[in-house]
Design a protein around this motif. Structure first.
Motif, short mmCIF file in Angstrom:
data_model
loop_
_atom_site.label_atom_id
_atom_site.label_comp_id
_atom_site.label_asym_id
_atom_site.label_seq_id
_atom_site.Cartn_x
_atom_site.Cartn_y
_atom_site.Cartn_z
N HIS A 43 0.66 -1.08 -0.02
CA HIS A 43 -0.09 -0.10 -0.07
C HIS A 43 0.77 1.26 0.09
O HIS A 43 0.74 2.19 -0.80
CB HIS A 43 -0.91 -0.10 1.24
CG HIS A 43 -2.11 -1.05 1.39
ND1 HIS A 43 -2.78 -1.48 2.18
CD2 HIS A 43 -2.48 -1.80 0.31
CE1 HIS A 43 -3.63 -2.38 1.96
NE2 HIS A 43 -3.49 -2.60 0.65
N ALA A 44 1.89 1.15 0.83
CA ALA A 44 2.94 2.45 0.90
C ALA A 44 3.59 2.72 -0.39
O ALA A 44 3.77 3.81 -0.96
CB ALA A 44 3.64 2.30 2.12
N ALA A 45 3.74 1.59 -0.90
CA ALA A 45 4.68 1.59 -2.31
C ALA A 45 3.74 2.08 -3.40
O ALA A 45 4.03 3.17 -3.96
CB ALA A 45 5.09 0.14 -2.87
N LEU A 46 2.44 1.83 -3.32
CA LEU A 46 1.40 2.04 -4.42
C LEU A 46 1.18 3.86 -4.09
O LEU A 46 0.95 4.84 -5.07
CB LEU A 46 0.23 1.48 -4.26
CG LEU A 46 0.13 0.20 -4.83
CD1 LEU A 46 -0.92 -0.76 -4.67
CD2 LEU A 46 0.67 0.24 -6.24
N ASP A 47 1.06 4.06 -2.88
CA ASP A 47 0.59 5.74 -2.63
C ASP A 47 1.87 6.64 -2.91
O ASP A 47 1.89 7.77 -3.32
CB ASP A 47 0.61 5.85 -1.05
CG ASP A 47 -0.64 5.06 -0.77
OD1 ASP A 47 -1.57 4.82 -1.40
OD2 ASP A 47 -0.81 4.84 0.62
N ALA A 48 3.35 5.86 -2.89
CA ALA A 48 4.24 6.80 -3.25
C ALA A 48 4.66 6.71 -4.91
O ALA A 48 5.44 7.38 -5.40
CB ALA A 48 5.41 6.11 -2.68
N GLY A 49 3.89 5.95 -5.53
CA GLY A 49 3.82 6.03 -7.19
C GLY A 49 4.59 5.04 -7.73
O GLY A 49 4.60 4.85 -8.83
N MET A 50 4.77 3.83 -6.96
CA MET A 50 5.42 2.86 -7.13
C MET A 50 4.65 1.81 -7.83
O MET A 50 4.27 0.72 -7.04
CB MET A 50 6.57 2.27 -5.87
CG MET A 50 7.41 0.94 -6.60
SD MET A 50 8.30 0.28 -4.87
CE MET A 50 9.44 1.61 -4.79
N ASN A 51 4.23 1.80 -8.97
CA ASN A 51 2.84 0.94 -9.31
C ASN A 51 3.39 -0.19 -9.87
O ASN A 51 2.46 -1.02 -9.96
CB ASN A 51 2.35 1.86 -10.51
CG ASN A 51 2.71 2.11 -11.64
OD1 ASN A 51 4.21 2.41 -11.57
ND2 ASN A 51 2.12 2.43 -13.01
N LEU A 52 4.58 -0.37 -10.20
CA LEU A 52 5.01 -1.60 -10.63
C LEU A 52 5.16 -2.84 -9.83
O LEU A 52 5.99 -2.53 -8.76
CB LEU A 52 6.36 -1.32 -11.65
CG LEU A 52 6.98 -2.90 -12.15
CD1 LEU A 52 6.07 -3.63 -13.27
CD2 LEU A 52 8.47 -2.61 -13.03
N ILE A 53 4.35 -3.73 -9.58
CA ILE A 53 4.63 -4.91 -8.64
C ILE A 53 5.29 -6.15 -9.36
O ILE A 53 4.21 -6.95 -10.26
CB ILE A 53 3.31 -5.01 -7.97
CG1 ILE A 53 2.69 -4.07 -7.40
CG2 ILE A 53 3.51 -6.10 -6.71
CD1 ILE A 53 3.45 -2.96 -6.42
N ASP A 54 6.28 -6.47 -8.88
CA ASP A 54 6.61 -7.70 -9.55
C ASP A 54 6.53 -9.15 -8.74
O ASP A 54 7.01 -8.95 -7.53
CB ASP A 54 8.26 -7.70 -9.85
CG ASP A 54 8.76 -8.96 -10.58
OD1 ASP A 54 8.37 -9.02 -11.85
OD2 ASP A 54 9.49 -9.59 -9.76
N THR A 55 5.98 -10.13 -9.26
CA THR A 55 5.82 -11.38 -8.40
C THR A 55 5.86 -12.60 -9.54
O THR A 55 6.45 -12.26 -10.60
CB THR A 55 4.27 -11.59 -7.84
OG1 THR A 55 4.02 -12.46 -7.21
CG2 THR A 55 3.30 -11.45 -9.01
#
Length: 336
Positions: A43-55
């Motif tokens: 959630h914190a990553a998305l709020d900071a603009g880190m929209n790329l999630i690698d899994t």
């Protein structure tokens, strides 16, 4: 909370945050993690603009995709770029099955169907084989991915740990958004042939291992105890004299960081980002405090003079020990 800028993956790929979030450690490979804290970190990553999630479908044998799905509930799907790897196979005890990797056309369809279900989504933004199988032509794998792209199940096609020749062969079949590969001050291999090939073809690079599995974080010590099921215990760079030699290199980087008013990890991440706007570093934070520290790298500009000092402190090839064990390195197309 720090916010970050954006970068574009390839000439035709998605626009993503200047840093991406690698979710592997939230489920696998680095020992136990707190699930609630992991979700709060997403959630914190998305709020900071880190929209790329690698899994990947094999991170925690599906657990990581389920965790990411939980973390994304209530978020607009179009605000997130989900990158998924497939191909590696695991045993019930969590160990990896012996190669070859299953990246056949039938595996593409089967594993994609399972990932879509676990992620509770109609499409995956970037779908990629985790490794190639020498017995399966890259054209077969990428051809199947292109079919799934045309059917609307994936938006972009990526690759991982692929060498220059197979990058060219893949690009002849379909448009490739990016190649994911380990790249850091201690892992400079892509600079020789892979990165020039990507730039020639207009393909982006997502860099994992930017802190060399924690070695470049400034938080690793000689006497640190490795958690149960933390695979770093078996990596050459984390053992014996190799570890001591590598931590001496990190000390030099730490001195430069102190002068800049930054942390060692921030300088290590910023160095990767400074190698080109076509590179997106993936940060493997599992906790919000580590994420916040990493995000500070996005605000750090390294001058040519500082970059030269870093190069002198940790020149290419300075790392002691390989990034994987020899038998694993020999299986990587990117190392051939």
């Amino acid at each position: 909370m720090t916010t970050i800028g954006t970068r574009k993956l390839s000439t035709t790929g998605p626009v993503v945050g200047a840093l991406g979030l690698g979710a592997m450690g939230m489920s696998d490979m680095y020992g136990p993690a707190d699930e609630d804290e992991s979700i709060a970190t997403v959630h914190a990553a998305l709020d900071a603009g880190m929209n790329l999630i690698d899994t990947a479908d094999f991170y925690g044998s599906g657990h990581n995709e389920l965790l990411v799905s939980r973390a994304l509930r209530g978020r607009r799907r179009e605000d997130v770029v989900i990158s998924v790897k497939f191909g590696s196979r695991k045993n019930p005890d969590g160990t990896f099955q012996p190669v070859p990797y299953d990246v056949s056309a039938s595996a593409v369809r089967d594993r994609l169907a399972q990932s879509l279900r676990r992620l509770d989504t109609d499409y995956i933004d970037i779908y990629r084989p985790s490794r190639l199988n020498p017995a399966i032509p890259v054209e077969e794998t990428v051809g199947a991915l292109k079919d799934m792209q045309e059917a609307g199940y994936i938006r972009h096609i990526g690759l991982s740990e692929v060498g220059a020749e197979n990058i060219r062969r893949a690009a002849a079949v379909a448009t490739i958004s990016d190649v994911q590969i380990e790249y850091s001050l201690l892992s400079r291999g892509p600079e020789e042939a892979i990165l020039p090939t990507l730039r020639e073809l207009g393909i982006g690079l997502t860099a994992y291992g930017v802190l060399s599995r924690g070695l470049l974080s400034g938080h690793w010590t000689l006497n640190r105890e490795v958690a149960t099921r933390d695979f770093r215990a078996a990596l050459p760079r984390f053992n014996g004299e190799n570890l001591a030699a590598n931590l001496r290199l990190v000390e030099e980087l730490g001195r430069i960081a102190t002068e800049l008013g930054a942390t060692t990890s921030q300088v290590a991440i910023a160095w990767v980002a400074a190698q080109g706007t076509d590179i997106v570093p993936l940060v493997g934070a599992r906790r919000r405090d580590r994420l916040e520290e990493s995000l500070g790298a996005a605000e750090l500009t390294l001058s040519p003079e500082v970059l030269a000092r870093i190069e002198a402190a940790i020149p290419a090839g300075a790392a002691a020990g390989g990034r994987y064990m020899d038998q694993q390195l020999h299986l990587l197309d990117s190392e051939r």
